[in-house]
Design a protein around this motif. Structure first.
Motif, PDB file in Angstrom:
ATOM      1  N   ALA A  86       0.779  -1.300  -0.048  1.00 19.09           N
ATOM      2  CA  ALA A  86       0.019  -0.021  -0.075  1.00 19.09           C
ATOM      3  C   ALA A  86       0.896   1.367   0.237  1.00 19.09           C
ATOM      4  O   ALA A  86       0.961   2.074   1.255  1.00 19.09           O
ATOM      5  N   PRO A  87       1.712   1.349  -1.089  1.00 18.20           N
ATOM      6  CA  PRO A  87       2.514   2.730  -1.136  1.00 18.20           C
ATOM      7  C   PRO A  87       1.712   4.069  -1.252  1.00 18.20           C
ATOM      8  O   PRO A  87       2.348   4.898  -0.584  1.00 18.20           O
ATOM      9  N   GLY A  88       0.579   3.968  -1.600  1.00 22.07           N
ATOM     10  CA  GLY A  88      -0.403   5.158  -1.477  1.00 22.07           C
ATOM     11  C   GLY A  88      -0.495   5.623  -0.001  1.00 22.07           C
ATOM     12  O   GLY A  88      -0.539   6.523   0.164  1.00 22.07           O
ATOM     13  N   LEU A  89      -1.127   4.566   0.672  1.00 26.13           N
ATOM     14  CA  LEU A  89      -1.355   4.837   2.122  1.00 26.13           C
ATOM     15  C   LEU A  89       0.138   5.464   2.860  1.00 26.13           C
ATOM     16  O   LEU A  89      -0.110   6.292   3.462  1.00 26.13           O
ATOM     17  N   MET A  90       1.143   4.707   2.690  1.00 27.35           N
ATOM     18  CA  MET A  90       2.277   5.175   3.377  1.00 27.35           C
ATOM     19  C   MET A  90       2.910   6.363   2.874  1.00 27.35           C
ATOM     20  O   MET A  90       3.277   7.141   3.557  1.00 27.35           O
ATOM     21  N   ALA A  91       2.514   7.053   1.439  1.00 28.57           N
ATOM     22  CA  ALA A  91       2.872   8.053   1.017  1.00 28.57           C
ATOM     23  C   ALA A  91       2.182   9.431   1.456  1.00 28.57           C
ATOM     24  O   ALA A  91       2.455  10.464   1.372  1.00 28.57           O
ATOM     25  N   ARG A  92       0.737   8.905   2.124  1.00 26.80           N
ATOM     26  CA  ARG A  92      -0.034   9.988   2.448  1.00 26.80           C
ATOM     27  C   ARG A  92       0.604  11.046   3.589  1.00 26.80           C
ATOM     28  O   ARG A  92       0.901  10.497   4.568  1.00 26.80           O
ATOM     29  N   PRO A  93       0.330  12.184   3.312  1.00 26.07           N
ATOM     30  CA  PRO A  93       1.075  13.065   3.938  1.00 26.07           C
ATOM     31  C   PRO A  93       0.157  13.284   5.620  1.00 26.07           C
ATOM     32  O   PRO A  93      -1.066  13.219   5.529  1.00 26.07           O
ATOM     33  N   VAL A  94       1.072  13.449   6.530  1.00 26.45           N
ATOM     34  CA  VAL A  94       0.565  13.771   7.733  1.00 26.45           C
ATOM     35  C   VAL A  94       0.550  15.145   8.152  1.00 26.45           C
ATOM     36  O   VAL A  94      -0.397  15.678   8.753  1.00 26.45           O
ATOM     37  N   ALA A  95       1.814  15.632   8.013  1.00 28.03           N
ATOM     38  CA  ALA A  95       2.049  17.172   8.332  1.00 28.03           C
ATOM     39  C   ALA A  95       3.188  17.493   7.453  1.00 28.03           C
ATOM     40  O   ALA A  95       4.441  17.347   7.666  1.00 28.03           O
ATOM     41  N   GLY A  96       2.867  18.486   6.689  1.00 29.56           N
ATOM     42  CA  GLY A  96       3.896  18.795   5.712  1.00 29.56           C
ATOM     43  C   GLY A  96       4.826  17.830   4.925  1.00 29.56           C
ATOM     44  O   GLY A  96       3.876  17.131   4.234  1.00 29.56           O
ATOM     45  N   ALA A  97       5.965  17.811   5.202  1.00 27.27           N
ATOM     46  CA  ALA A  97       6.682  16.454   4.270  1.00 27.27           C
ATOM     47  C   ALA A  97       6.655  15.266   5.117  1.00 27.27           C
ATOM     48  O   ALA A  97       7.376  14.221   4.549  1.00 27.27           O
ATOM     49  N   VAL A  98       6.002  15.232   6.220  1.00 27.74           N
ATOM     50  CA  VAL A  98       6.027  14.090   6.982  1.00 27.74           C
ATOM     51  C   VAL A  98       4.869  13.224   6.459  1.00 27.74           C
ATOM     52  O   VAL A  98       3.764  13.590   6.632  1.00 27.74           O
ATOM     53  N   ASN A  99       5.040  11.946   6.048  1.00 29.92           N
ATOM     54  CA  ASN A  99       4.141  11.175   5.660  1.00 29.92           C
ATOM     55  C   ASN A  99       3.857  10.047   6.612  1.00 29.92           C
ATOM     56  O   ASN A  99       4.616   9.629   7.698  1.00 29.92           O
ATOM     57  N   ALA A 101       4.467   6.829   6.366  1.00 33.20           N
ATOM     58  CA  ALA A 101       5.609   6.026   6.499  1.00 33.20           C
ATOM     59  C   ALA A 101       6.414   6.234   7.377  1.00 33.20           C
ATOM     60  O   ALA A 101       7.149   5.630   8.254  1.00 33.20           O
ATOM     61  N   MET A 102       6.771   7.825   7.493  1.00 32.40           N
ATOM     62  CA  MET A 102       7.831   8.248   8.453  1.00 32.40           C
ATOM     63  C   MET A 102       7.222   7.766   9.787  1.00 32.40           C
ATOM     64  O   MET A 102       8.359   7.745  10.845  1.00 32.40           O
ATOM     65  N   VAL A 103       6.216   8.244   9.967  1.00 30.77           N
ATOM     66  CA  VAL A 103       5.476   8.185  11.283  1.00 30.77           C
ATOM     67  C   VAL A 103       5.545   6.634  12.145  1.00 30.77           C
ATOM     68  O   VAL A 103       6.066   6.678  13.000  1.00 30.77           O
ATOM     69  N   VAL A 104       5.202   5.870  11.197  1.00 38.50           N
ATOM     70  CA  VAL A 104       5.090   4.343  11.544  1.00 38.50           C
ATOM     71  C   VAL A 104       6.623   3.825  11.648  1.00 38.50           C
ATOM     72  O   VAL A 104       6.923   3.417  12.513  1.00 38.50           O
ATOM     73  N   GLY A 105       7.419   4.359  10.744  1.00 42.57           N
ATOM     74  CA  GLY A 105       9.204   3.980  10.879  1.00 42.57           C
ATOM     75  C   GLY A 105       9.506   4.459  12.233  1.00 42.57           C
ATOM     76  O   GLY A 105      10.306   4.033  13.032  1.00 42.57           O
ATOM     77  N   LEU A 106       9.119   5.831  12.624  1.00 40.61           N
ATOM     78  CA  LEU A 106       9.643   6.241  13.934  1.00 40.61           C
ATOM     79  C   LEU A 106       8.859   5.660  15.072  1.00 40.61           C
ATOM     80  O   LEU A 106       9.584   5.208  16.211  1.00 40.61           O
ATOM     81  N   GLY A 107       7.751   5.123  14.985  1.00 36.81           N
ATOM     82  CA  GLY A 107       6.924   4.403  15.976  1.00 36.81           C
ATOM     83  C   GLY A 107       7.806   2.786  16.073  1.00 36.81           C
ATOM     84  O   GLY A 107       7.924   2.261  17.182  1.00 36.81           O
ATOM     85  N   GLN A 108       8.444   2.715  14.830  1.00 42.51           N
ATOM     86  CA  GLN A 108       9.249   1.459  15.349  1.00 42.51           C
ATOM     87  C   GLN A 108      10.395   1.649  16.124  1.00 42.51           C
ATOM     88  O   GLN A 108      10.755   0.751  17.129  1.00 42.51           O
ATOM     89  N   PHE A 109      11.120   2.670  15.993  1.00 44.08           N
ATOM     90  CA  PHE A 109      12.003   3.069  16.893  1.00 44.08           C
ATOM     91  C   PHE A 109      11.472   3.249  18.419  1.00 44.08           C
ATOM     92  O   PHE A 109      11.954   2.501  19.512  1.00 44.08           O
ATOM     93  N   LEU A 110      10.548   3.876  18.506  1.00 48.66           N
ATOM     94  CA  LEU A 110       9.822   4.224  19.873  1.00 48.66           C
ATOM     95  C   LEU A 110       9.553   2.694  20.520  1.00 48.66           C
ATOM     96  O   LEU A 110       9.668   2.504  21.763  1.00 48.66           O
TER      97      LEU A 110
END
Length: 147
Positions: A86-99, A101-110
């Motif tokens: 689901a690349p479209g879902l992961m590419a969906r912007p959350v805030a500005g340039a943050v999508n 995928a980035m939020v979930v990736g940071l969630g992996q670190f957390l």
């Protein structure tokens, strides 16, 4: 030559080689001095391994590690599979340039840090005291065997 690991889950039977040759095991490993009194340190460690206290420490360890590892592995695979399918879902912007995928990736670190903290807390509260008691008891037994 066979060297027994006293911390292995399933102790080998007394007269069986790992390859199944069934030959007798030497009672003393070369280079190891058998303590006077007939009880070797290996026998003491095997006795401790078979004890209920040791099995309880192992059970508590497994009861935390197996579910935690499984949950984290499923969470990680869900992230990877979602990124691929689901690349479209992961590419969906959350805030500005943050999508997403980035939020979930940071969630992996957390999640990694939270799981590490949970593991350390679980070990401190549920296993460390019992393991330390076993360690002291084993050292006392081996010290007595060496006399």
């Amino acid at each position: 030559m066979r060297l027994d690991d006293p911390w292995d889950d399933a102790p080998a039977s007394a007269g069986e080689e790992p390859g199944g040759s069934g030959g007798p095991m030497p009672s003393v490993v070369p280079g190891q001095v058998a303590p006077p009194g007939g009880t070797s340190a290996a026998d003491i460690y095997l006795e401790v391994q078979r004890s209920d206290a040791f099995q309880e420490v192992r059970r508590r360890y497994r009861n935390f590690v197996v579910p935690a590892t499984t949950a984290f592995f499923v969470w990680y695979l869900a992230y990877v599979v979602t990124a691929v399918t689901a690349p479209g879902l992961m590419a969906r912007p959350v805030a500005g340039a943050v999508n997403v995928a980035m939020v979930v990736g940071l969630g992996q670190f957390l999640t990694t840090f939270l799981l590490t903290g949970a593991y350390a807390r679980h070990a401190r509260l549920r296993r460390d005291r019992a393991a330390l008691d076993l360690r002291w008891e084993t050292q006392e037994m081996t010290r007595g065997a060496g006399r």
